[in-house]
Design a protein around this motif. Structure first.
Motif, PDB file in Angstrom:
ATOM      1  N   CYS A 123      29.638  43.041  30.966  1.00 53.90           N
ATOM      2  CA  CYS A 123      30.120  42.495  29.697  1.00 53.90           C
ATOM      3  C   CYS A 123      28.910  43.093  28.411  1.00 53.90           C
ATOM      4  CB  CYS A 123      30.267  41.027  29.519  1.00 53.90           C
ATOM      5  SG  CYS A 123      30.608  40.412  27.896  1.00 53.90           S
ATOM      6  N   ILE A 124      27.606  42.970  28.854  1.00 52.77           N
ATOM      7  CA  ILE A 124      26.724  43.342  27.824  1.00 52.77           C
ATOM      8  C   ILE A 124      26.776  44.945  27.718  1.00 52.77           C
ATOM      9  CG2 ILE A 124      24.230  43.508  27.639  1.00 52.77           C
ATOM     10  CD1 ILE A 124      23.627  40.869  29.358  1.00 52.77           C
ATOM     11  N   ARG A 125      26.935  45.589  28.772  1.00 51.14           N
ATOM     12  CA  ARG A 125      27.027  47.010  28.566  1.00 51.14           C
ATOM     13  C   ARG A 125      28.494  47.498  27.635  1.00 51.14           C
ATOM     14  NH1 ARG A 125      29.455  51.197  31.402  1.00 51.14           N
ATOM     15  NH2 ARG A 125      28.137  53.136  31.554  1.00 51.14           N
ATOM     16  N   ASP A 126      29.255  46.821  27.649  1.00 54.88           N
ATOM     17  CA  ASP A 126      30.690  47.042  27.052  1.00 54.88           C
ATOM     18  C   ASP A 126      30.295  46.948  25.461  1.00 54.88           C
ATOM     19  OD1 ASP A 126      31.689  48.027  29.302  1.00 54.88           O
ATOM     20  OD2 ASP A 126      32.953  46.273  29.564  1.00 54.88           O
ATOM     21  N   THR A 127      29.811  45.771  25.272  1.00 54.39           N
ATOM     22  CA  THR A 127      29.366  45.311  23.938  1.00 54.39           C
ATOM     23  C   THR A 127      28.467  46.149  23.199  1.00 54.39           C
ATOM     24  OG1 THR A 127      29.728  43.031  24.864  1.00 54.39           O
ATOM     25  CG2 THR A 127      28.787  43.427  22.587  1.00 54.39           C
TER      26      THR A 127
END
Length: 426
Positions: A123-127
């Motif tokens: 999720c961090i990566r996508d954000t």
DNA sequence: TCTGGGGTCCTAGGACCC
DNA sequence: TCTGGGGTCCTAGGACCC
């Protein structure tokens, strides 16, 4: 409680930054060059696939550039610094404790968070990708060193989708056996060579060495690395940046420089840059070192030297530092050489508030103090607002014969109004 | 011939990082 | 033609002190 460390690291950071504002670069090999367009310091996966190696001189790859449509950029640190701040701001929103480790990396502590680390990091990566346009990979592990290692695995094997958690894996030994010892954080060229001659070639073999051997040959730093490989964290997170103990500005010149006059200009510029960094961290310096050297790659007489000048009262006042720097230069300058590089180093750094006043200063010597503070404040404010070099010391010269070669600089998209990208309606 | 011992501070140099 | 820049930490050894 078992600690959970995550390391977020931007992929090919500088090259990716160039892509953010130039979508036509997607899928194209991109490389970014060091100051003076000397070495390759960043390259995208496509460039790596062409066989372009990092930190190799650029001229070796000239032949590939045209034939493979490689996009080449001079380093634009103003742009990269700004995008870095954006990435770090996003990351801080995801963890209670973070440590910005370098321009493109940050550690996050996920200990105690009620989340599945792997899913959370995806999720961090996508954000980060969505909010900044930059691709980032994340490694997760029970120590910083293992998180680093996991990050490496995440980057190397696309099957992991940019995130890899090495914690509690049954195949951990096999994974460590697949990592070259030099790719372990804290093991550089020298130690790797030393270890290899003794048959220690992988992260696994290093992990299983006896403590006494490691301590003896790699000091306590090596021992720390080995403990971390075993999953026992001993390098903690440092959330607040400590004030720097040394501030350095140095450059290689775009061409060889021979005269003291030109060197004085360069030294003035470097001193002013050091002083600005010094004031930014609210410190004062007691020593100014100046060094210069000829081009070691050239078949010409070689000379290098350095001089350190003490200042009676630690200061952050550019003219005072400048006087010391020029005094140092005069001490080491020798005519008849072709100079390639010089630099200025501030040391003896103390918090400005604690700076020892000079007992021997003439009475009233501090009378102009308030004006000096105001002057430096105004100088820094103008340069922060309008860009570095808007206001500078005349001593830094107008000729600037020493300046760097940057033939392929991209616009400062995010920090200069006139460089702001314009969206055109078709 | 024989030539203390222990402590601190500072610096230069070497290792590492990105 | 053309080979980066900016940092950190540790250790050994010398100076100096009592």
């Amino acid at each position: 409680m078992k600690q959970i460390f995550a390391l977020a690291d931007c992929n090919s950071f500088y090259a990716s930054c160039e892509r953010v504002f130039n979508p036509a670069l997607a899928g194209r090999p991109v490389v970014v060059l060091s100051n003076n367009d000397g070495c390759v310091i960043a390259r995208t996966a496509e460039a790596k696939a062409l066989g372009i190696v990092g930190f190799e001189p650029f001229f070796k790859y000239q032949h590939l550039i045209a034939t493979h449509d490689v996009a080449v950029y001079s380093a634009n640190f103003t742009l990269y610094g700004d995008l870095s701040n954006r990435v770090m701001a996003v990351l801080r929103g995801f963890a209670p404790q973070t440590e910005v480790y370098s321009i493109d990396e940050a550690f996050l502590i996920l200990t105690g968070m009620a989340v599945d680390p792997d899913a959370y990091c995806r999720c961090i990566r996508d954000t980060v990708r969505q909010w900044t346009g930059l691709p980032v990979s994340i490694g997760i592990g029970p120590s910083k060193t293992l998180a680093k290692l996991a990050n490496r695995i995440a980057k190397k094997d696309p099957a992991h989708g940019g995130v890899f958690d090495i914690t509690g894996r049954p195949d951990a030994d096999a994974l460590l056996a697949g990592i070259d010892v030099q790719d372990v954080w804290g093991v550089g060229r020298r130690y790797a060579k030393f270890l290899r001659t003794r048959g220690i070639g992988t992260a696994l073999a290093l992990r299983d060495l006896p403590d006494t051997f490691v301590k003896k040959h790699m000091t306590v730093m090596g021992l720390r690395t080995v403990e971390e490989l075993r999953g026992n964290p001993c390098i903690s997170i440092e959330e607040t940046r400590k004030p720097k103990q040394a501030i350095l500005t140095s450059r290689s010149f775009g061409r060889d420089i021979q005269t003291e006059r030109e060197l004085r200009e360069a030294v003035a510029e470097f001193t002013a840059m050091c002083a600005e960094k010094l004031r930014a961290q609210r410190s004062a310096a007691a020593f100014v070192m100046v060094f210069l050297e000829t081009n070691g790659f050239r078949d010409a007489p070689q000379y290098s030297n350095a001089a350190t000048i003490g200042i009676a009262e630690p200061t952050d006042y550019t003219p005072a530092l400048l006087a010391a720097a020029h005094q140092g230069l005069a001490r080491i300058f020798r005519p008849g050489y072709l100079y390639k590089r010089c630099g200025v180093l501030l040391s003896g750094i103390v918090p400005k508030a604690a700076a020892q006043l000079d007992c021997f200063a003439a009475a009233g010597g501090n009378a102009g103090h308030a004006q000096k503070v105001a002057l430096m404040g105004a100088l820094d404010a103008v340069n922060a607002r309008w860009g570095r070099g808007t206001l500078k010391y005349a001593a830094a010269g107008v000729e600037r014969s020493w300046k760097m070669r940057q033939l392929r600089l991209s616009p400062r998209f995010t920090t200069q109004w006139e460089d702001l990208p314009v969206a055109k309606a078709v």
